[in-house]
Scaffold this motif. Sequence first.
Motif, mmCIF file in Angstrom:
data_model
loop_
_atom_site.group_PDB
_atom_site.id
_atom_site.type_symbol
_atom_site.label_atom_id
_atom_site.label_comp_id
_atom_site.label_asym_id
_atom_site.label_seq_id
_atom_site.Cartn_x
_atom_site.Cartn_y
_atom_site.Cartn_z
ATOM 1 N N ARG A 161 21.519 33.909 37.307
ATOM 2 C CA ARG A 161 22.940 34.178 37.147
ATOM 3 C C ARG A 161 23.366 35.282 38.118
ATOM 4 O O ARG A 161 22.537 36.002 38.655
ATOM 5 N N SER A 162 24.675 35.441 38.305
ATOM 6 C CA SER A 162 25.184 36.586 39.052
ATOM 7 C C SER A 162 24.733 37.860 38.341
ATOM 8 O O SER A 162 24.826 37.959 37.110
ATOM 9 N N ASN A 163 24.199 38.808 39.095
ATOM 10 C CA ASN A 163 23.629 40.058 38.566
ATOM 11 C C ASN A 163 22.310 39.843 37.829
ATOM 12 O O ASN A 163 21.800 40.776 37.199
ATOM 13 N N GLY A 164 21.759 38.633 37.909
ATOM 14 C CA GLY A 164 20.418 38.408 37.382
ATOM 15 C C GLY A 164 19.391 39.139 38.237
ATOM 16 O O GLY A 164 19.645 39.475 39.398
ATOM 17 N N VAL A 165 18.212 39.364 37.668
ATOM 18 C CA VAL A 165 17.217 40.228 38.313
ATOM 19 C C VAL A 165 15.950 39.445 38.654
ATOM 20 O O VAL A 165 15.409 38.709 37.813
ATOM 21 N N PHE A 196 14.585 21.005 39.636
ATOM 22 C CA PHE A 196 14.680 22.111 38.685
ATOM 23 C C PHE A 196 15.609 21.746 37.532
ATOM 24 O O PHE A 196 15.296 21.989 36.361
ATOM 25 N N ALA A 197 16.765 21.184 37.867
ATOM 26 C CA ALA A 197 17.748 20.835 36.832
ATOM 27 C C ALA A 197 17.192 19.793 35.862
ATOM 28 O O ALA A 197 17.483 19.826 34.665
ATOM 29 N N ALA A 198 16.369 18.880 36.385
ATOM 30 C CA ALA A 198 15.769 17.856 35.525
ATOM 31 C C ALA A 198 14.869 18.466 34.465
ATOM 32 O O ALA A 198 14.630 17.870 33.415
ATOM 33 N N HIS A 199 14.376 19.674 34.732
ATOM 34 C CA HIS A 199 13.532 20.388 33.766
ATOM 35 C C HIS A 199 14.315 21.466 33.013
ATOM 36 O O HIS A 199 13.717 22.314 32.349
ATOM 37 N N GLY A 200 15.633 21.447 33.133
ATOM 38 C CA GLY A 200 16.451 22.380 32.371
ATOM 39 C C GLY A 200 16.722 23.705 33.043
ATOM 40 O O GLY A 200 17.337 24.592 32.442
ATOM 41 N N LEU A 201 16.261 23.858 34.280
ATOM 42 C CA LEU A 201 16.516 25.103 35.015
ATOM 43 C C LEU A 201 17.687 24.872 35.964
ATOM 44 O O LEU A 201 17.524 24.605 37.153
ATOM 45 N N MET A 202 18.867 24.989 35.411
ATOM 46 C CA MET A 202 20.095 24.734 36.152
ATOM 47 C C MET A 202 20.432 25.922 37.040
ATOM 48 O O MET A 202 20.000 27.049 36.780
ATOM 49 N N PRO A 203 21.228 25.706 38.083
ATOM 50 C CA PRO A 203 21.710 26.842 38.872
ATOM 51 C C PRO A 203 22.460 27.841 37.995
ATOM 52 O O PRO A 203 23.173 27.457 37.055
ATOM 53 N N ASP A 204 22.284 29.119 38.278
ATOM 54 C CA ASP A 204 23.015 30.195 37.591
ATOM 55 C C ASP A 204 22.790 30.194 36.082
ATOM 56 O O ASP A 204 23.730 30.410 35.309
ATOM 57 N N SER A 205 21.552 29.981 35.654
ATOM 58 C CA SER A 205 21.296 29.855 34.215
ATOM 59 C C SER A 205 20.246 30.825 33.675
ATOM 60 O O SER A 205 19.996 30.842 32.477
ATOM 61 N N VAL A 206 19.648 31.641 34.547
ATOM 62 C CA VAL A 206 18.522 32.480 34.136
ATOM 63 C C VAL A 206 18.874 33.950 34.331
ATOM 64 O O VAL A 206 19.514 34.323 35.310
ATOM 65 N N ASP A 207 18.459 34.790 33.384
ATOM 66 C CA ASP A 207 18.740 36.228 33.463
ATOM 67 C C ASP A 207 17.715 36.978 34.303
ATOM 68 O O ASP A 207 18.054 37.913 35.023
#
Length: 255
Positions: A165-169, A109-120
């Motif tokens: 992210r924390s509190n992400g939905v 995921f990170a290799a494609h730019g989807l890092m941990p704690d990065s999405v709303d």
Amino acid sequence: MIEVVTDITEDAFLGGQLLLKQKRSGHRAGHDAILLAAATEARAGDRVADLGAGVGTAGLALARRVAGLDLCLVEIDPDLAELARVNAAANAIAAETIVLDVTADAQAFAAHGLMPDSVDHVLMNPPFNDSTRHRGSPDQARHTAHVATEETLHAWVHAARRILRSNGVLTLIWRADGIAEVLAALSRGFGSLSILPVHGEESRPAIRVLVRAVKGGRAPTRLLPGLMLNNESRVPKKEVRNILEGRAVLPLAEP
């Protein structure tokens, strides 16, 4: 005159606001994807990931309603991902399309730019037919899109939890008779659940559930009044037509 037959169709969604190319055979987008988009709350500037995006229906429908999203469409099938890319461009919607297995590890995921704690926001329509009760299609792409294993939902929820992210939905759609599986999968790391049953007819049990869950949420679970798709004559209700045509949203998407 010779009729030219193609294996790609172009279909209108949201009352013609969204035109999507999709394969004539195999999995085809329908009401589930539009209901999922209508159940997803987002604001301009939010980072949004559509996991298992197919040709992009749910994510692009959401982006048509909410301008200015940072949208990522994640799809395992390269052919469908290419159609999602084409559809985004044809509808003038900015979106990144990634060919990736949702069950892949954090490094992929990170290799494609989807890092941990990065999405709303994550929205997803995972394969949900029970492999022990549902005869899978001989079409492999359709089988992959429709049939779940015992680990499917847990793996997809885990991927969503990791990138949110924390509190992400997280907003997802699943078959109604699998609600226990949904609650079990969300029991680790998610709370503040809102559940919307979807009924084909008023006198029949729910066929789908739409669920909104907050990463780290602590509010009590809410069970909302069910959405009835059709009236007694099996004609879509006006409120449902408004949702499917992009003129209204579901309660899960309301702030």
